[in-house]
Design a protein around this motif. Structure first.
Motif, PDB file in Angstrom:
ATOM      1  N   ILE A 140       0.861  -1.180   0.000  1.00 41.56           N
ATOM      2  CA  ILE A 140       0.000   0.000   0.000  1.00 41.56           C
ATOM      3  C   ILE A 140       0.903   1.237   0.000  1.00 41.56           C
ATOM      4  N   ASN A 141       1.005   1.846  -1.161  1.00 47.56           N
ATOM      5  CA  ASN A 141       1.914   2.966  -1.382  1.00 47.56           C
ATOM      6  C   ASN A 141       1.110   4.260  -1.449  1.00 47.56           C
ATOM      7  N   SER A 142       1.637   5.266  -2.096  1.00 45.69           N
ATOM      8  CA  SER A 142       0.962   6.559  -2.168  1.00 45.69           C
ATOM      9  C   SER A 142       1.568   7.386  -3.288  1.00 45.69           C
ATOM     10  N   GLY A 143       0.744   8.229  -3.883  1.00 44.87           N
ATOM     11  CA  GLY A 143       1.283   9.198  -4.836  1.00 44.87           C
ATOM     12  C   GLY A 143       2.284  10.134  -4.188  1.00 44.87           C
ATOM     13  N   SER A 144       2.265  10.196  -2.857  1.00 42.21           N
ATOM     14  CA  SER A 144       3.246  11.016  -2.132  1.00 42.21           C
ATOM     15  C   SER A 144       4.673  10.561  -2.413  1.00 42.21           C
ATOM     16  N   GLY A 154       9.158  12.897   5.839  1.00 43.37           N
ATOM     17  CA  GLY A 154       9.386  11.523   6.241  1.00 43.37           C
ATOM     18  C   GLY A 154       8.434  10.555   5.560  1.00 43.37           C
ATOM     19  N   TYR A 155       7.173  10.906   5.514  1.00 47.29           N
ATOM     20  CA  TYR A 155       6.174  10.055   4.873  1.00 47.29           C
ATOM     21  C   TYR A 155       6.482   9.891   3.393  1.00 47.29           C
ATOM     22  N   ASN A 156       6.763  11.015   2.701  1.00 48.37           N
ATOM     23  CA  ASN A 156       7.056  10.937   1.278  1.00 48.37           C
ATOM     24  C   ASN A 156       8.316  10.124   1.011  1.00 48.37           C
ATOM     25  N   ALA A 157       9.337  10.322   1.835  1.00 44.33           N
ATOM     26  CA  ALA A 157      10.569   9.544   1.671  1.00 44.33           C
ATOM     27  C   ALA A 157      10.305   8.054   1.862  1.00 44.33           C
ATOM     28  N   SER A 158       9.465   7.724   2.822  1.00 42.73           N
ATOM     29  CA  SER A 158       9.179   6.309   3.079  1.00 42.73           C
ATOM     30  C   SER A 158       8.441   5.672   1.907  1.00 42.73           C
TER      31      SER A 158
END
Length: 267
Positions: A140-144, A154-158
């Motif tokens: 479960i990823n994200s466009g972020s 931190g969230y985007n880097a992860s």
């Protein structure tokens, strides 16, 4: 019946996916730190679907702890004898603020949960999948993960790092029948998204059912051409993805550096 492991299963998207998988005749190993909530989920799923609660095996597990992950996978194999699908859903975000204003421990915990967790689960599960002839992993990823954000470093880097875990798994696992996908859920209204300032005025949310439909299609082998690539709930439909499969551009839906032109030495 096929068997899935779902992390972060006690609430939000994880709980929705557990329910959807059980309704689609999967047995599910539900992992989260809150064992009580998992047991309640198992009971609720049994009552709502008419499927015996034994279809959901709740196991308390901190996905960042290698020993706990190994023990949980061992319990899953002992109970069901196989793992056909891994859904790495557990995730955290930190307080929205510039990188230098976020507590260091809080920032790093996001990386630990969102990156180390999927790594440990994938590392533990894939050898068993290979031994049984193959399997699928949905991260479960994200466009972020493909853009910068001034207050969510931190969230985007992860999520960028998670792309690399997915891609590496897809490449190394292909010859063994292992498929790995990035599934971006859009913006589902969960405990995490509901308190994020960036979504404070949002009136339209991605439905959990859309996420579940894509996840089930990936889990069932309908979209294996997307191994190593991202699909997004709320934007992609299973029918459209099926129609495009087989003739996707090599770099489509992958995380890549965009060169400035053909004369770019990094192209």
């Amino acid at each position: 019946m096929p068997v899935a492991i779902v992390t972060g299963a006690s609430r939000g998207i994880g709980a929705h996916l557990v329910r959807a998988l059980v309704s689609a005749n999967w047995r599910v190993v539900a992992l989260a730190r809150d064992t009580g909530r998992l047991e309640d989920l198992a009971a609720d799923v049994g009552a709502a679907t008419g499927v015996p609660t034994r279809a959901v095996l709740p196991i308390g597990c901190d996905v960042t702890d290698a020993a706990q992950v190994s023990a949980a996978v061992g319990q899953a194999l002992q109970a069901f004898g196989q793992v056909d699908l891994l859904v790495n859903n557990a995730g955290l975000n930190h307080r929205e603020a510039p990188l230098w204003e976020v507590d260091a421990q809080e920032w790093w915990q996001v990386l630990t949960t969102n990156v180390k967790g999927p790594y440990l689960l994938t590392r533990e599960v894939v050898p068993h999948m290979i031994a049984s002839g193959g399997g699928r992993i949905v991260n479960i990823n994200s466009g972020s993960g493909v853009r910068d954000n001034a207050e969510s470093s931190g969230y985007n880097a992860s999520k960028s790092a998670l792309f690399r875990i997915t891609g590496a798994t897809a490449l190394a696992g292909a010859e063994h029948g292992i498929f790995a996908f990035d599934l971006a859920p859009g913006v589902v209204r969960t405990d995490m998204t509901a308190v994020m300032a960036v979504h404070s005025e949002r009136t339209e949310w991605t439905s959990p059912e859309e996420v579940a439909r894509l996840c089930l299609a990936l889990a069932g082998g309908e979209l294996d051409d997307y191994s190593g690539r991202m699909v997004r709930a709320g934007a992609d439909t299973v029918a459209e993805l099926r129609a495009r499969a087989g003739h996707l551009p090599t770099e489509a839906r992958r995380l890549r550096l965009v060169p400035w032109g053909e004369d770019d030495p990094l192209a």
